[in-house]
Design a protein around this motif. Structure first.
Motif, mmCIF file in Angstrom:
data_model
loop_
_atom_site.group_PDB
_atom_site.id
_atom_site.type_symbol
_atom_site.label_atom_id
_atom_site.label_comp_id
_atom_site.label_asym_id
_atom_site.label_seq_id
_atom_site.Cartn_x
_atom_site.Cartn_y
_atom_site.Cartn_z
ATOM 1 N N LEU A 1 0.829 -1.203 0.000
ATOM 2 C CA LEU A 1 0.000 0.000 0.000
ATOM 3 C C LEU A 1 0.864 1.254 0.000
ATOM 4 O O LEU A 1 0.543 2.243 -0.684
ATOM 5 C CB LEU A 1 -0.932 -0.009 1.211
ATOM 6 C CG LEU A 1 -2.081 -1.012 1.167
ATOM 7 C CD1 LEU A 1 -2.858 -0.988 2.473
ATOM 8 C CD2 LEU A 1 -3.022 -0.719 0.002
ATOM 9 N N ALA A 2 1.940 1.236 0.769
ATOM 10 C CA ALA A 2 2.821 2.399 0.811
ATOM 11 C C ALA A 2 3.401 2.705 -0.562
ATOM 12 O O ALA A 2 3.611 3.858 -0.925
ATOM 13 C CB ALA A 2 3.949 2.153 1.811
ATOM 14 N N LYS A 3 3.668 1.654 -1.341
ATOM 15 C CA LYS A 3 4.243 1.851 -2.667
ATOM 16 C C LYS A 3 3.199 2.265 -3.692
ATOM 17 O O LYS A 3 3.497 2.986 -4.639
ATOM 18 C CB LYS A 3 4.940 0.563 -3.120
ATOM 19 C CG LYS A 3 5.798 0.756 -4.373
ATOM 20 C CD LYS A 3 6.640 -0.455 -4.620
ATOM 21 C CE LYS A 3 7.556 -0.249 -5.814
ATOM 22 N NZ LYS A 3 8.496 0.852 -5.647
ATOM 23 N N ASN A 4 1.965 1.824 -3.483
ATOM 24 C CA ASN A 4 0.942 2.079 -4.498
ATOM 25 C C ASN A 4 0.077 3.301 -4.211
ATOM 26 O O ASN A 4 -0.446 3.913 -5.147
ATOM 27 C CB ASN A 4 0.047 0.847 -4.650
ATOM 28 C CG ASN A 4 0.723 -0.244 -5.454
ATOM 29 O OD1 ASN A 4 0.704 -0.229 -6.673
ATOM 30 N ND2 ASN A 4 1.343 -1.191 -4.761
ATOM 31 N N CYS B 1 1.018 11.454 6.059
ATOM 32 C CA CYS B 1 1.354 10.550 4.961
ATOM 33 C C CYS B 1 2.865 10.326 4.897
ATOM 34 O O CYS B 1 3.334 9.199 4.758
ATOM 35 C CB CYS B 1 0.836 11.120 3.647
ATOM 36 S SG CYS B 1 0.970 9.986 2.255
ATOM 37 N N LEU B 2 3.640 11.408 5.009
ATOM 38 C CA LEU B 2 5.090 11.282 4.983
ATOM 39 C C LEU B 2 5.600 10.507 6.203
ATOM 40 O O LEU B 2 6.506 9.677 6.086
ATOM 41 C CB LEU B 2 5.734 12.664 4.936
ATOM 42 C CG LEU B 2 5.653 13.393 3.584
ATOM 43 C CD1 LEU B 2 6.147 14.819 3.718
ATOM 44 C CD2 LEU B 2 6.443 12.647 2.522
ATOM 45 N N ILE B 3 5.006 10.766 7.361
ATOM 46 C CA ILE B 3 5.400 10.017 8.555
ATOM 47 C C ILE B 3 5.140 8.527 8.362
ATOM 48 O O ILE B 3 5.981 7.683 8.696
ATOM 49 C CB ILE B 3 4.644 10.547 9.796
ATOM 50 C CG1 ILE B 3 5.170 11.937 10.179
ATOM 51 C CG2 ILE B 3 4.785 9.585 10.972
ATOM 52 C CD1 ILE B 3 4.388 12.604 11.299
ATOM 53 N N GLY B 4 3.984 8.201 7.789
ATOM 54 C CA GLY B 4 3.667 6.800 7.542
ATOM 55 C C GLY B 4 4.617 6.159 6.550
ATOM 56 O O GLY B 4 5.098 5.028 6.759
ATOM 57 N N THR C 1 11.449 2.508 7.552
ATOM 58 C CA THR C 1 12.395 2.088 8.591
ATOM 59 C C THR C 1 12.414 0.585 8.783
ATOM 60 O O THR C 1 13.380 0.037 9.329
ATOM 61 C CB THR C 1 12.034 2.753 9.938
ATOM 62 O OG1 THR C 1 10.694 2.364 10.307
ATOM 63 C CG2 THR C 1 12.132 4.248 9.849
ATOM 64 N N SER C 2 11.341 -0.118 8.330
ATOM 65 C CA SER C 2 11.334 -1.578 8.482
ATOM 66 C C SER C 2 12.367 -2.239 7.581
ATOM 67 O O SER C 2 12.815 -3.349 7.848
ATOM 68 C CB SER C 2 9.940 -2.132 8.143
ATOM 69 O OG SER C 2 9.613 -1.858 6.788
ATOM 70 N N GLY C 3 12.716 -1.547 6.502
ATOM 71 C CA GLY C 3 13.713 -2.108 5.611
ATOM 72 C C GLY C 3 15.078 -1.487 5.802
ATOM 73 O O GLY C 3 16.091 -2.067 5.442
ATOM 74 N N SER C 4 15.128 -0.278 6.380
ATOM 75 C CA SER C 4 16.393 0.411 6.554
ATOM 76 C C SER C 4 16.240 1.462 7.638
ATOM 77 O O SER C 4 15.212 2.127 7.735
ATOM 78 C CB SER C 4 16.847 1.068 5.249
ATOM 79 O OG SER C 4 17.980 1.891 5.466
ATOM 80 N N ALA C 5 17.286 1.622 8.426
ATOM 81 C CA ALA C 5 17.266 2.632 9.492
ATOM 82 C C ALA C 5 17.559 4.023 8.952
ATOM 83 O O ALA C 5 17.481 5.005 9.697
ATOM 84 C CB ALA C 5 18.283 2.262 10.557
ATOM 85 N N ALA C 6 17.867 4.134 7.676
ATOM 86 C CA ALA C 6 18.226 5.425 7.101
ATOM 87 C C ALA C 6 17.056 6.405 7.097
ATOM 88 O O ALA C 6 17.268 7.616 7.042
ATOM 89 C CB ALA C 6 18.751 5.240 5.677
#
Length: 895
Positions: free
Chosen positions: A539-542, A676-679, A685-690
């Motif tokens: 969902l985040a990507k779409n 939206c940006l926070i989400g 962050t689940s894939g990278s701490a950057a």
């Protein structure tokens, strides 16, 4: 015409998303023509027909604009409607109106239309500025960052957040959000301050302060022992007039019956006269034939066969069939004196009063002081409800309702609207799914036939059809909201403000959030079913790709609305066709001709404010939307500007509060953009701490936004409804000094202030009087300086002297004693018997019917056949060039 003006305007297109790419898991199963997704075909399939329709509408406007002055330029020549007396030749033809359109400033609307209309135009200008500035701020940074993000997207999606695979790049989005959303917060703060200054200057102008309404306050829940002039005058100072609100009981029904009988009588008389003229002209008779003459106290009467006289049933279907003319005369014969008797009794204190009272004070300052004070020791008693409301804006049936009943009605109505927000999710979600229905063919076998549908047809199904379906669905909501608000609000202005609050929440939830998220879910439903754990990431990507629809949405909406606004379709149809079929009496023709359509603020503001919210929400995850939003808002501004300058009036006065509320509602777009940006950062962050850094920064910025918003609301809350005491004091000082100068001396200060509340025809005024405000700066840099420093270059003094003076420096005409006494009386107590207006004919039938009506009805009725006639074809005509000679004409009182 005012009632129909809103119905023809398309409510909205569906802001549900459509995608450019099919998810990889689905692409391999949907056929080769699906691999480019539905977005591109939906975009073209939607834009092309709308562009064609808009072009045709604009060409028709250019063709009809010169021919139908009443539709496309009534404000240019209807002197009774406009304080200016301009020639229609100034706007004749395409080149004519475009020249004047450019020359006339928006401030002209303040003096010749209303504050609400001016601020409605200003909303589009502000949204244009925000969107255009957003393009300048975000595009140079976010376009390169997104386009080179390495997310594997193609088409328009490469310019959105969904194409960014490296979380380090999130810093760019975060920084741009800080800069752009910070700019938006400044603009909202600046406009709130400007609105406060404009409101002060406007409501302290001689034009407004000389009106009774500016010094009148409505109090509700007045205790019974206070419902008399003695106690009220003891409780308040500087009271000029008091109107205790009567409960007319049966009188209101009698007035309605009287007016209905008069209307039936007039309609029947006109029908009989026109039918007789048609019959005689068909036979070639130029005078009354001998067989139609009879002797009944007249030298040459006209005999009408009973079977040719209009009839009706007293009750639908089962009622007795009666001669309509005779019945109407008999009804008026006993209703007119009965109404007059009860009106006289109730006006002299024999009627029942309610718990509401209107109090006129001697000055605006005294009225404002009374409005802002606590009038009674018990909460919810003697509550100052409204100030500055005009009598025709009052909903009289609601004034006597106790506070607890109003609160219950309000709570239940709000709960019902909240229920609508949930209930409407089902059909709106279906429409959202429809925009991506081609992606569901994998899981729903019986939908597989859609794979063979041509892409052009599928584009219409997923693009245009959902938009039309949602438009129909959304049209019902503001109607329902208005019906609910009219059950407890005291004025029509308060009704519109309540509808604005409800409908905006509905628009954001249903038209934006629900359709966006359901469409995003629908487009990846196959992948979610196969791997539910990946739902948040999918969902985040779409969801950012949902912006693809808005790329076309703003231009489509702008094109369609602008073209339809200019074409003015319903008024045009009434002039060309419907009016000829429906308007059969001089009264109906006159009323339609002199009535200007207005804007329903409660239903219009939320639609366009929601567009601003959408633009802000997508500003940093799909900045391309801002460019198309700029074009859409520009087209809407031009279209509404033309109509407000040349065709529209004002039905409901909110005193500019609808604009102030719209500014506050725009902050929803800021919050949505931040959340939206926070989400998206949080999911990253689940894939990278950057992405933790951008996430923390956005949380900090959101906290700052909340603090800013709280402070802004607290700062401007009272300025939206009240006027400041310092300016009111200076106004009173100026008025007193003006009186002293008339006597030949000045006060000790030596400052010669212009009189604000006098009858002087001075061409300018200034608030405050002792100031010497600078002129608004000119040129590009000057305007930028004025924009950044509203406290100096847009103060009440600057606005009053340099902007409003040419339009509002003169007071309204003096009121008659009768107008003053009846200003805030219940309409049932002052309603007069309608004039019976008949068209004149060459056979003398109208003269005969005029005398017969006056004779049989008796005293209290006026019948006239002046300034209207029946032509040779039997059609009713009236003299549009002599409005003031029409029997129905009345000099409008500016209360």
């Amino acid at each position: 015409m005012s009632t129909s003006s809103e119905t023809w305007i398309m409510e909205t297109f569906n802001p549900a998303s459509t995608r450019t790419l099919v998810p990889r898991a689905a692409a391999s199963q949907t056929g080769t023509h699906r691999q480019q997704g539905s977005s591109l075909s939906a975009l073209l399939s939607t834009l092309i027909p709308i562009f064609v329709i808009a072009s045709i509408a604009f060409l028709l406007f250019c063709l009809f604009q010169k021919k139908f002055d009443r539709v496309y330029g009534p404000r240019t020549y209807l002197g009774v409607l406009d304080k200016s007396e301009r020639s229609p030749k100034q706007t004749a033809g395409f080149l004519g109106w475009t020249k004047e359109f450019r020359q006339v400033s928006d401030e002209y609307v303040l003096g010749h239309s209303s504050l609400d209309n001016y601020l409605f135009l200003r909303l589009f200008k502000i949204l244009m500025v925000i969107s255009f500035a957003g393009c300048i701020i975000t595009w140079p940074v976010l376009f390169p960052v997104n386009a080179t993000g390495g997310g594997g997207e193609t088409g328009l999606d490469i310019l959105s957040f969904s194409n960014v695979s490296n979380p380090v790049r999130y810093y760019a989005h975060c920084i741009m959000a800080w800069i752009f959303l910070g700019f938006v917060m400044f603009v909202i703060s600046r406009e709130s301050l400007y609105f406060a200054y404009l409101r002060q200057a406007y409501f302290l102008s001689p034009w407004v302060t000389s009106q009774i309404s500016s010094k009148t306050v409505l109090f509700v829940d007045v205790p019974e022992h206070y419902q008399n002039e003695k106690h009220l005058r003891q409780n308040f100072q500087d009271v000029r007039h008091i109107w205790l609100v009567n409960d007319p009981e049966d009188l209101e029904d009698l007035v309605e019956e009287r007016d209905e009988a008069a209307d039936k009588l007039e309609t029947a008389e006109v029908k009989m006269i026109t039918q007789y003229v048609k019959t005689r002209n068909k036979k070639g008779d130029r005078g009354v034939p001998e067989e139609d003459r009879h002797q009944n106290g007249h030298a040459a009467g006209v005999y009408i066969d009973p079977k040719d006289r209009p009839t009706h049933r007293t009750k639908p279907l089962i009622g007795k069939k009666v001669d309509t003319i005779q019945w109407g005369r008999e009804e008026l014969h006993h209703l007119i004196p009965e109404v007059a008797k009860q009106q006289s009794e109730q006006r002299h204190g024999k009627g029942k009063t309610t718990s509401a009272v209107f109090i006129e004070f001697t000055s605006v300052r005294a009225a404002q002081a009374a409005f802002q004070q606590v009038a009674h020791q018990t909460p919810y008693h003697m509550t100052p409800k409204e100030i500055g409301m005009k009598p025709d804006m009052v909903l009289w049936k609601n004034l006597g309702k106790p506070w607890w009943q109003v609160k219950i009605f309000s709570a239940l109505s709000t709960a019902f609207v909240a229920f609508l927000c949930v209930f409407w999710t089902i059909p709106v979600a279906f429409i959202g799914v429809l925009t991506n229905v081609n992606y569901l063919t994998n899981e729903i076998p019986w939908l597989s036939f859609l794979n063979s549908v041509p892409s052009q047809i599928m584009g219409i199904i997923t693009g245009l059809l959902p938009a039309l379906l949602l438009a129909v669905l959304m049209a019902l909501v503001p109607i329902i909201c208005a019906m609910l608000a009219k059950q407890f609000e005291p004025t029509l202005g308060a009704v519109q403000l309540k509808v604005q609050s409800w409908y905006f929440a509905f628009q954001v939830i249903q038209v934006f959030l629900v359709t966006t998220f359901t469409s995003g879910a629908a487009s990846v439903v196959t992948q979610i079913v196969q791997n539910p754990v990946q739902a948040p990431q999918l969902l985040a990507k779409n969801i950012p790709k949902a912006s693809n629809f808005y790329i076309s949405y703003f231009v489509v909406f702008g094109l369609a609305q602008a073209a339809l606004q200019l074409l003015n379709l319903v008024p045009l149809l009434f002039v060309m066709v419907l009016g000829r079929l429906m308007d059969k009496t001089p009264r109906k023709m006159y009323n339609r001709y002199v009535s200007l359509a207005g804007i329903g603020w409660g239903s219009f503001y939320p639609k366009y404010t929601n567009l601003g919210v959408i633009a802000l929400a997508y500003s940093c995850i799909a900045p391309l939307v801002l460019g198309f939003a700029t074009v859409g808002f520009a087209l809407l501004y031009l279209a509404f500007r033309y109509n407000i300058l040349f065709t529209m009036g004002t039905d409901v006065d909110t005193k500019g509060r609808a604009y102030a509320r719209a500014l506050q509602q725009l902050t929803v777009g800021i919050y949505l953009a931040e959340f939206c940006l926070i989400g998206l950062f949080a999911i990253g962050t689940s894939g990278s701490a950057a992405s933790a850094g951008p996430l923390v920064l956005m949380i900090i910025f959101t906290i700052g936004t909340i603090l800013w918003h709280v402070q802004l609301r607290a700062a401007v809350a009272k300025h939206v409804v009240s006027l400041p005491s310092d300016l009111l004091a200076e106004q009173d000082d100026g008025r007193e000094q003006g009186r002293d100068e008339e006597k030949g001396y000045t006060n000790g200060s030596g400052h010669g202030a212009k009189k604000v509340d006098s009858g002087s025809s001075a061409s300018e005024y200034q608030v405050p009087h002792s100031a010497n405000p600078p002129k608004p700066p000119t040129g590009l840099m000057g305007k930028l300086k004025g924009f950044l420093l509203p406290g100096r270059f847009a103060s009440a003094a600057v606005i009053s002297k340099h902007i409003l003076s040419p339009h509002l420096a003169n007071p309204v005409r003096a009121y008659t004693q009768k107008e003053r006494e009846e200003a805030y009386m219940h309409p049932a107590l002052t309603a007069e018997t309608p004039i019976i207006w008949l068209p004149r004919d060459d056979f003398g039938l109208s003269k005969q019917e005029t005398h017969a009506c006056e004779r049989e009805v008796g005293e209290g009725v006026e019948v006239s056949d002046k300034n209207a006639w029946v032509d040779e074809s039997g059609k009713v005509q009236w003299d549009e060039r002599e409005l003031k000679k029409a029997p129905l004409y009345e000099d409008e009182v500016q209360y």
